[in-house]
Design a protein around this motif. Structure first.
Motif: not given
Lengths: 435, 435
Positions: A159-161, A164-165, B189, B199, B201, B255-256, B258-259
């Motif tokens: 997933q895009p996140n 990043h985290l 974020q 994408k 953040p 933003w966070e 999924v999933p």
């Protein structure tokens, strides 16, 4: 520091060498109150009895705090902080060292040895902490990728996140059990025909019962609500590490998890190993994590480039026919995010932590099927059965299957830092009757 | 039972009439140990002091258990079970009744009255339970629908699983705070441009800080791991109900989540009212839930058709300029799933519960904007500001905004069963510096 050779008999290949000194909670048939101990070779050193018999006479730092060793959990000991854990571990190493500076404490006191050194096979090891909150992350990037491929194909596997985290979710603290506790196959709602237009669930025992090979880290620090733990302080808030098997009901999960995430698929049981290896003992085995090709935000940036641990992990399945098969060998370096990053992220909003809170790494998988930490990856979500010793096939777990996870740092058979075992056996689902 | 008129002065319109008798944990400036009390009118009856002074002389059932009233949480009292809560409440109603059968206990003993009846304004009310695990559900169908419309449009507003099971997620027990605790705006974020191809953040204070108007239910029973609580036994495992504001960071969540679902967006604070209204006190206010036009599986079927509560809920915003606006009035009947159904579902896999575990209902909204229990619904995710008294506009919460939730059952001003207040005020985000 004293040498790591011991006057005491520690079997070659023991996970609990003098280089380790992991902490746990024990009781015995004749002394049933749970209390603090360390594991050393084939024995547990009962720290309550050791302290009561002047065992800590050479360590004045701990003397005002000795009541923590009579507690039924490690929470109070952990709350004393990393510097105390460190000196207690080093002191115990000193007591057992061949050239111990404290011979009178134990080496020459065979009466006390008999009293405080208990054979592990006669000891019951309990859950090491009273767990306030348990969070499970998803930091095993290969696992995240493999599952993404199964459900969304290789183009959108992560997933895009994800880079990043450290993606995570709150788990169920009450469902964490010590190694050896049987796990009952859960009942729940599953969708027998997910591609049907009209989605109507069936009530059924889980048909896709899975394991997740993980590490768990126990927190020893705390933070005030609203005040984050900065990344550079995160490590001093980590007590130590255990093996974890986050049992998962994949079919229940597939139906329930949109939009709020996994719930009943994860709350029926999570097994952890019972001896907590201190962060200090793992320090020599620090290693580089998987590379993040994305620049992370400053609150997640670590100074060190070695942030995860070089731990060789192994998963064995023993079936009720008696055959045992190693289905996975994988190194714990296969994480994109470290425990300090997880803690820094978790608290960035101000979420409060207490000693005894538990962080799970997420499933640890390598790049090949022999390194996958779950059946959903090994069997491609049930499409490709794996073959066990003796010819039995598995896509997911069957009743009576027993899973054993082992983990060990190092190769010197006299100085292993190991985790012991994390074991659970599947019991059949309850047959429920409804009025 | 004795009459519900009292010899004691209970102000008309008090939430804490003789029909209520909610339980809480209090301390005072001169007696700082937290202990058990009930609220009655403008006073707290200190049950530790009451018990120590023979207050329970007319109730032999409770005498062996009186130590529970000296505990700093309601966990031990709750664990005694619903039949005991019931007789204790009825006994206290009897003690305060105009025609009390126990006049000597308190009515004619003005010395003891002064000692055990403490003005609420001089009392600090604490978190009522030590919360083991906290779960938040999503049972407010109108809220689920409204949010679904915002993110997916009206055709797919409710997910396919929504009417088959009470969707929920594990929350963060450590983040639950008592009414009055300030809430710090979280950093985290967020994606400033969600429609961008790439994408990336931004680290920022939350810009979409929201409330969620909910009820919380505390559990008093327990179940063995692996053994569900059947629906017909669920109610006897519920202690009582509080108001809840599940503060939510909508931009962090988007933003966070999924999933694995909401995580940091929800773990920085959840406020609950401090006086727990017993399930017994709510019994006369049982009502029908929203209709489920879908046949639920047998393990979720209730015998009664009245399974939720008729509670009038109200949300006020007071801004730092001093103006106060009621932004929502909605009835708690607006739930698709009842607390017994949530508990039956939560345990169907065998997930273990302990006294003090908390279940959140999910946001309660009605069908019109004046009945919406969150800003995301009221402002259509920030598109349509709402206008407050004095002309200020809001899409989400600003620093200094104070939210007060109130809830009350009934209309007879001498017999209200109310929850008091659930209050929280937003403090500015911390300014964080990174090396």
């Amino acid at each position: 520091m004293a040498s790591l050779r011991s006057w005491y008999s520690i079997p070659r290949g023991s996970h609990f060498s003098l280089a380790n000194i992991p902490f746990g909670i024990i009781s015995t048939a004749t002394s049933t109150s749970p209390r603090v101990a360390v594991a050393i070779g084939d024995h547990a050193l009962d720290l309550e009895a050791f302290a009561a018999n002047n065992g800590f006479s050479g360590l004045s730092t701990i003397q005002p705090h000795q009541a923590v060793f009579s507690q039924p959990s490690l929470n109070a000991f952990a709350a004393l902080g990393r510097p105390i854990h460190s000196v207690v571990r080093k002191y115990i190493q000193g007591v057992f060292a061949e050239d111990t500076p404290f011979p009178d404490v134990l080496k020459t006191n065979s009466t006390l040895q008999k009293q405080v050194l208990l054979p592990l096979k006669e000891v019951q090891a309990h859950l090491p902490f009273k767990i306030g909150d348990y969070t499970d992350f998803f930091a095993g990037m290969n696992h995240a990728y493999n599952c993404g491929v199964i459900f969304r194909g290789p183009q959108n596997a992560l997933q895009p996140n994800y880079k990043h985290l450290p993606v995570g979710y709150h788990g169920r603290a009450s469902s964490v059990v010590p190694s050896g506790t049987p796990i009952r196959r859960p009942n729940g709602q599953i969708l027998l025909n997910p591609s049907a237009e009209k989605k109507v669930p069936t009530f059924s025992p889980c048909k896709k019962l899975d394991i997740e090979l993980e590490l768990g880290a126990f927190v020893c620090g705390s933070n005030e609500q609203g005040v984050p733990i900065p990344i550079e302080k995160a490590e001093e808030n980590l007590f130590g590490v255990v093996l974890m098997n986050d049992w998962s009901a994949r079919d229940i999960q597939a139906w329930e998890y949109v939009p709020l995430g996994p719930f009943n698929a994860k709350n029926f049981g999570t097994t952890i190993s019972t001896w907590v290896v201190l962060a200090d003992a793992l320090e020599p085995f620090k290693a580089r994590s998987l590379e993040n090709d994305n620049e992370v935000l400053p609150y997640l940036r670590e100074k060190d480039d070695k942030t995860v641990y070089d731990i060789d992990l192994q998963v064995d399945v023993k079936t009720s026919s008696g055959s045992t098969t190693t289905i996975s060998n994988v190194n714990a370096r296969n994480l994109l995010w470290s425990f300090p990053q997880m803690l820094a992220h978790h608290t960035i909003t101000g979420c409060p932590f207490q000693p005894g809170d538990l962080l799970g790494s997420g499933t640890i998988s390598g790049n090949s099927s022999a390194e996958y930490g779950s059946f959903i990856e090994q069997s491609e979500n049930g499409k490709t059965p794996i073959t066990l010793e003796g010819g039995e096939k598995r896509t997911f777990l069957e009743d009576g299957d027993e899973i054993t996870i082992r983990g060990v740092c190092g190769t010197d058979e006299e100085a292993l830092v190991g985790f012991g075992e994390c074991v659970g056996r599947i019991e059949p689902a309850l047959t429920l009757k409804f009025a």
